[in-house]
Structure formats: structure tokens, C-alpha cells
Motif scaffolding. Structure first.
Motif, PDB file in Angstrom:
ATOM      1  N   SER A 141      -0.109  12.724   0.102  1.00 55.84           N
ATOM      2  CA  SER A 141       1.055  13.042   0.402  1.00 55.84           C
ATOM      3  C   SER A 141       2.138  12.174  -0.478  1.00 55.84           C
ATOM      4  CB  SER A 141       1.480  12.528   1.959  1.00 55.84           C
ATOM      5  OG  SER A 141       2.482  12.664   2.166  1.00 55.84           O
ATOM      6  N   VAL A 142       3.341  12.883  -0.496  1.00 57.02           N
ATOM      7  CA  VAL A 142       4.338  12.131  -1.193  1.00 57.02           C
ATOM      8  C   VAL A 142       5.435  12.054  -0.232  1.00 57.02           C
ATOM      9  CG1 VAL A 142       3.663  13.097  -3.446  1.00 57.02           C
ATOM     10  CG2 VAL A 142       5.404  14.362  -2.090  1.00 57.02           C
ATOM     11  N   TYR A 143       5.219  11.998   0.940  1.00 57.38           N
ATOM     12  CA  TYR A 143       6.287  11.872   2.007  1.00 57.38           C
ATOM     13  C   TYR A 143       6.180  10.109   2.320  1.00 57.38           C
ATOM     14  CZ  TYR A 143       7.042  16.636   2.889  1.00 57.38           C
ATOM     15  OH  TYR A 143       7.606  18.057   2.657  1.00 57.38           O
ATOM     16  N   LEU A 144       7.377   9.765   2.481  1.00 62.38           N
ATOM     17  CA  LEU A 144       7.404   8.281   2.586  1.00 62.38           C
ATOM     18  C   LEU A 144       6.847   7.796   3.840  1.00 62.38           C
ATOM     19  CD1 LEU A 144      11.193   7.501   1.310  1.00 62.38           C
ATOM     20  CD2 LEU A 144       9.134   7.174   0.198  1.00 62.38           C
ATOM     21  N   LYS A 145       6.758   8.625   4.816  1.00 56.39           N
ATOM     22  CA  LYS A 145       6.214   8.070   6.202  1.00 56.39           C
ATOM     23  C   LYS A 145       4.743   8.034   6.102  1.00 56.39           C
ATOM     24  CE  LYS A 145       6.014  12.796   7.654  1.00 56.39           C
ATOM     25  NZ  LYS A 145       4.377  12.998   7.695  1.00 56.39           N
ATOM     26  N   ASP A 146       4.099   8.602   5.164  1.00 55.37           N
ATOM     27  CA  ASP A 146       2.750   8.405   4.729  1.00 55.37           C
ATOM     28  C   ASP A 146       2.479   7.451   3.699  1.00 55.37           C
ATOM     29  OD1 ASP A 146       1.930  10.403   6.680  1.00 55.37           O
ATOM     30  OD2 ASP A 146       2.596  11.971   4.968  1.00 55.37           O
ATOM     31  N   LEU A 147       3.439   6.855   3.221  1.00 58.68           N
ATOM     32  CA  LEU A 147       3.227   5.667   1.973  1.00 58.68           C
ATOM     33  C   LEU A 147       3.638   4.499   2.563  1.00 58.68           C
ATOM     34  CD1 LEU A 147       4.754   7.890  -1.065  1.00 58.68           C
ATOM     35  CD2 LEU A 147       2.501   7.811  -0.371  1.00 58.68           C
ATOM     36  N   ASN A 148       3.626   4.184   3.701  1.00 56.46           N
ATOM     37  CA  ASN A 148       3.745   2.769   4.256  1.00 56.46           C
ATOM     38  C   ASN A 148       2.687   1.873   3.652  1.00 56.46           C
ATOM     39  OD1 ASN A 148       5.819   3.662   5.740  1.00 56.46           O
ATOM     40  ND2 ASN A 148       4.764   3.592   7.648  1.00 56.46           N
ATOM     41  N   GLY A 149       3.074   0.684   3.125  1.00 58.52           N
ATOM     42  CA  GLY A 149       2.308  -0.172   2.560  1.00 58.52           C
ATOM     43  C   GLY A 149       1.474   0.136   1.039  1.00 58.52           C
ATOM     44  N   ILE A 150       2.091   1.023   0.591  1.00 60.65           N
ATOM     45  CA  ILE A 150       1.372   1.738  -0.396  1.00 60.65           C
ATOM     46  C   ILE A 150       1.434   0.778  -1.788  1.00 60.65           C
ATOM     47  CG2 ILE A 150       3.437   2.723  -1.698  1.00 60.65           C
ATOM     48  CD1 ILE A 150       0.168   4.427  -1.462  1.00 60.65           C
ATOM     49  N   GLY A 151       2.398  -0.347  -1.759  1.00 57.65           N
ATOM     50  CA  GLY A 151       2.291  -1.529  -2.772  1.00 57.65           C
ATOM     51  C   GLY A 151       0.934  -2.289  -2.654  1.00 57.65           C
ATOM     52  N   LYS A 152       0.591  -2.324  -1.419  1.00 60.81           N
ATOM     53  CA  LYS A 152      -0.693  -3.155  -1.288  1.00 60.81           C
ATOM     54  C   LYS A 152      -1.851  -2.337  -1.054  1.00 60.81           C
ATOM     55  CE  LYS A 152       2.157  -5.793   2.133  1.00 60.81           C
ATOM     56  NZ  LYS A 152       2.230  -6.061   3.612  1.00 60.81           N
ATOM     57  N   ARG A 153      -1.817  -0.790  -0.932  1.00 58.90           N
ATOM     58  CA  ARG A 153      -3.009  -0.194  -1.214  1.00 58.90           C
ATOM     59  C   ARG A 153      -3.007   0.537  -2.615  1.00 58.90           C
ATOM     60  NH1 ARG A 153      -0.315   4.058   2.916  1.00 58.90           N
ATOM     61  NH2 ARG A 153      -1.839   5.409   2.302  1.00 58.90           N
TER      62      ARG A 153
END
Length: 498
Positions: free
Chosen positions: A365-377
Motif C-alpha cells: 500500500s501507499v496510503y498513509l493510513k496503512d503506513l503508520n509506524g513505517i519509520g520503525k517497520r
């Protein structure tokens, strides 16, 4: 006996053109990808050699079939066209290093050979546009680039069926732009009896005040405005970038619209002449308001996007506004700023879109709602995105800062309230860029990852090319010998009327 290097002007077009049907016949992922990468790398090498030769010996002309111009078709390599060839082929090669794993995930298996064939045709069209000295052949190469672009965007339908609608919308609007351009060229031919760009330019002063020529200028500028996605003619771009496969978005963001900008610069300075364009016709009074409205409004629109690719697409329209403003300033400094921004934005935005492609590869996904915490993931990928975002904002030591530095210099050369006003709106737009980049940072680092999520990065085959562009952007933000040096040479050549 002719040396191989003397044939580079035609080989940078022919090699990719002839390789495209071969790609279409190859099966699997590895073979068509490998052939496309080799062809792109060869084209990059030849482009570098052409740039070196032009820098040392000046512009060169290549007469196809031995027919001397203006009767025959001419290929012309000058400082601007050679620099554009290097940008396009270099970005293509970098993106293709990233492509194999990414495209296998996003395009249907039986379409992979056709995908890389269309990719090579798009590369052929872009290279041909930059090197041809014939106004009608610009249209031919523009159509080669456009038709293959529609196919490449539509192949994103495996991930999102809206890619088909985006490709159709691009086809309709792109056809309108190409038709406007062709009508303009037809009017020029009617009045001059030639299609050779240099020959048209030599006769232009005698007929510039005639109605058909004024109409030709209008048709060509509007047609190219559509092709380069100048506000408010930009509405094909966000969908095209949002739903195309990741490498297509990254490649087009760095090259396709820049080719449209190149053509606008070429016609304004080489064919029409700066005095006619900015004096007689007053193009600056038309382009400047749209450029300013573009980079302000599109930066605001980017803030409200929840699709990361769409956010960066609106950011691209804003950045194109900067480039058009540079052109509208009608000075050597402004032209330098336009050319250096073409290079800098291409490097930065390609790196950003490749970062987003890494996120899509892992999360789907490239939707922000699916990228929560992506900086840690995905800490390595997200850190690269943040560094690329600094380039969009224009932080010192980044290419964005260099571009805005020269743009501000060009604006202040006006020594009027207009110059100070332009500097003010440039600052406001930069602050808006902070907001939409911060929006992504907030989602990535200040929201908790979904329950059960683990740290997982994209494969090295995706990460390494991404970081090449990220590191490259900082390199060209610190050492400006290449980007600013060649941009100044090209601007001096254009403004000097050579």
C-alpha cells in the motif's frame, strides 16, 4: 573511415528502438530486464561521450542519410540537448537497476516482455525529442514517447484497476497537447517552407509579426504546457503517477515532464528568440502567473493527500511551476536556474518515488493510513525518504537548496517589487513543502505500527538503487560542478543566441 563515436548521435536513438521488438519476444523477467538494462547503460555511456565532445568542441550536427540540412533530417547535439540526454539515460539506467523484483510484483508475467519493449520505446522517444533538429520529428518522437507511456501506465492495473482510467485520461489529454503542437508546427511550415528548427529560427524575425506565426506560438506553447503538466493543464499527471507501476512513476517523474520543459526552452530561446518571446509576445506575463499559482496551489493540495504517490505527484506539479517561473524570468540566471532545477528535481524525485516503491513492495500500500509506524517497520527506507524530502524543501546541502538559490538570484535581478514578491512566494511554497513532508514524517515516526508488525526492509536490489539516488542528491547539493556547471554552459549557449 568514420569512427564509431561519430555515430553516437544516431545510435542513442537506434539502439533502444531496435531492441524494443526483441524485448517483446523474450519470455520471463530476467532476459527482457537484462537486455533493457544493457541498452540503457550503453545509451548512458554514449550520452556522456556526446556531452564531453560538445563541451570540448562545441555543437555538432549529424545529417541522416547524408542529406544536408535543411533538406535532410538533422540531429543536433548542443550543450542543452547533450545534458538532457545524460539526465534521461542516466535516470533510466538507475531505475532499471531497481526494476526486476519490483516489476515482477506489479505487472502480469505474460506482459513483462511487452512492458520492457514499451519502456525502451519511451526511452527512444525522449532521447529523440532532445536530439532531433526537425520540428516535425519532435512530434514523431513525442508520439512514440506518449503511446508507450500510455501502455506502461495501464500495466499498473494488476495492482489497481484505476491505472486503466489514468492511462485513458492521459491518452486523451496527451493527444490534445500533441495536436496543438502539430497545428503550431504546421503554421510555421506554411510560413517558412521548412521544418528544420535552425532554418525556421533564421527566418523567424522576418515573419514574427504575422497572424499565423502568432497563432503558431500560442498553439505550441499551450501544447507543450499540457505535455509538461503546467498548472492548470496538469490534471492528467496525478492519476498517471498514482496508479502506474513504481518504476514507471519514478522514471516519468524524472524525465517525461522534463522533456516537455526542454521543448519549451528550446522553442522560446532557439526558434522564437528571447526578444520575440518575452518582448513582442509577452510570454513572461502569461507563464509567470500560472507558474506562481501552480507551485502555491499544488503545494497546498499535496498537504491534503492520503496517497503518498499522489502527494509526490502534486509536489511534482509544484516543482514544474518553479522551473517555468525560472524560464519566465527571461534572463541567463533564470535559464540556468531552470536547467539546474530540471537536473536536481529529477534526481530527488526519482529517489523519493523509489523509496515509496520499496514501501509498496513490503506493505502492498501507499496510503498513509496503512503506513503508520513505517519509520520503525522500514527504518532504512523511511530515512531515505526523509532525506529526499529535505531536497524538496530546499534545505542547505541538498539540490533543492541549489535550485532555489539560483531562482532567488534570478528573481532579485529584477530589482523591483516583483522580485521581492517572487522571493516571498518561493519562501511560502517552501514552508508548504515542509508541511506535506512533515505529514509523512508524523505518520512514519509518531504513530504506532499495526499490532503484530515486524521490521522488514525491501530487498537489496531495491534498496541499493534507491540509496544511489539519495546519496547522489546530496552529492550534487554539495559539489555543484556538474549540475550547475553544465547548466550555466547551456544557459549561456541559449541566451547568447548561438
Amino acid at each position: 573511415m568514420l569512427s564509431l563515436s561519430s555515430q553516437y548521435p544516431v545510435l542513442v536513438i537506434i539502439v533502444s528502438l531496435m531492441s524494443a521488438p526483441v524485448c517483446a519476444l523474450l519470455k520471463g523477467t530476467r532476459l527482457p530486464w537484462a537486455l533493457t538494462l544493457i541498452v540503457s547503460a550503453l545509451t548512458f555511456y554514449m550520452s556522456i561521450q556526446l556531452l564531453i565532445n560538445v563541451t570540448a568542441d562545441g555543437p555538432t550536427s549529424y545529417a541522416l542519410g547524408g542529406w544536408a540540412p535543411p533538406w535532410g533530417i538533422e540531429l543536433v547535439v548542443d550543450p542543452l540537448s547533450a545534458f538532457m540526454l545524460v539526465i534521461i539515460s542516466g535516470l533510466s539506467t538507475g531505475v532499471l537497476l531497481y526494476a526486476r523484483a519490483s516489476i515482477a510484483r506489479e505487472v502480469l508475467d505474460h506482459q513483462l516482455g511487452l512492458f520492457f519493449a514499451a519502456y525502451l520505446l519511451a526511452l527512444t522517444g525522449m532521447m529523440g525529442i532532445c536530439i532531433t533538429g526537425d520540428a516535425f520529428n519532435v512530434f514523431v518522437f513525442l508520439e512514440i514517447m506518449s503511446l508507450s507511456s500510455y501502455v506502461l501506465i495501464a500495466m499498473g492495473a494488476r495492482s489497481d484497476r484505476r491505472a486503466l482510467t489514468a492511462a485513458f485520461q492521459y491518452l486523451i489529454i496527451g493527444t490534445v497537447g500533441a495536436t496543438f503542437y502539430l497545428i503550431g508546427v504546421g503554421l510555421l511550415y506554411m510560413m517558412t517552407g521548412t521544418l528544420n528548427i535552425a532554418d525556421i529560427a533564421s527566418r523567424f524575425a522576418e515573419i514574427g509579426d504575422t497572424r499565423p506565426i502568432q497563432a503558431a506560438v500560442a498553439f505550441i506553447v499551450i501544447g507543450l504546457g499540457i505535455k509538461l503538466a503546467l498548472f492548470p493543464l496538469h490534471f492528467w499527471l496525478p492519476n498517471a503517477y498514482s496508479y502506474a507501476p513504481s518504476i514507471v512513476t519514478a522514471f516519468f517523474a524524472g524525465t517525461a515532464t522534463k522533456v516537455g520543459v526542454y521543448l519549451l526552452i528550446r522553442f522560446i530561446f532557439t526558434v522564437f528568440g528571447a526578444d520575440y518571446s518575452f518582448g513582442t509576445v509577452g510570454l513572461a506575463d502569461i507563464l509567470m502567473p500560472f507558474a506562481v499559482l501552480g507551485f502555491l496551489s499544488m503545494s497546498v493540495v499535496a498537504i491534503y493527500q492520503d496517497n503518498l504517490k499522489r502527494l509526490l505527484a502534486y509536489s511534482s506539479v509544484a516543482q514544474l511551476g518553479y522551473i517555468v517561473l525560472c524560464i519566465a524570468l527571461a534572463s541567463e540566471t533564470g535559464t540556468t536556474a531552470a536547467i539546474v532545477t530540471i537536473f536536481n528535481h529529477a534526481i530527488v524525485k526519482t529517489g523519493l518515488f523509489l523509496s515509496v516503491g520499496c514501501m509498496f513492495f513490503v506493505t502492498g500500500s501507499v496510503y498513509l493510513k496503512d503506513l503508520n509506524g513505517i519509520g520503525k517497520r522500514m527504518p532504512i527506507t523511511m530515512f531515505g525518504f526523509v532525506l529526499g524530502g529535505l531536497g524538496l524543501i530546499g534545505v542547505p546541502l541538498t539540490p533543492g537548496f541549489i535550485s532555489k538559490w539560483y531562482l532567488v538570484q534570478a528573481a532579485l535581478e529584477k530589482e523591483t517589487y516583483l522580485g521581492y514578491g517572487l522571493v516571498t512566494v518561493i519562501l511560502i511554497s517552501s514552508l508548504l513543502a515542509v508541511l506535506y513532508i512533515w505529514k509523512v514524517v508524523e505518520v512514519a515516526y509518531f504513530r504506532d505500527p499495526p499490532p503484530g508488525s515486524v521490521t522488514k526492509e525491501a530487498p537489496l536490489s531495491l534498496l541499493v538503487p534507491t540509496w544511489i539516488f539519495i546519496f547522489g542528491s546530496f552529492y550534487f547539493g554539495i559539489d555543484t560542478t556538474i549540475n550547475v556547471g553544465f547548466a550555466k554552459a547551456a544557459a549561456a549557449f541559449l541566451v547568447g543566441g548561438s
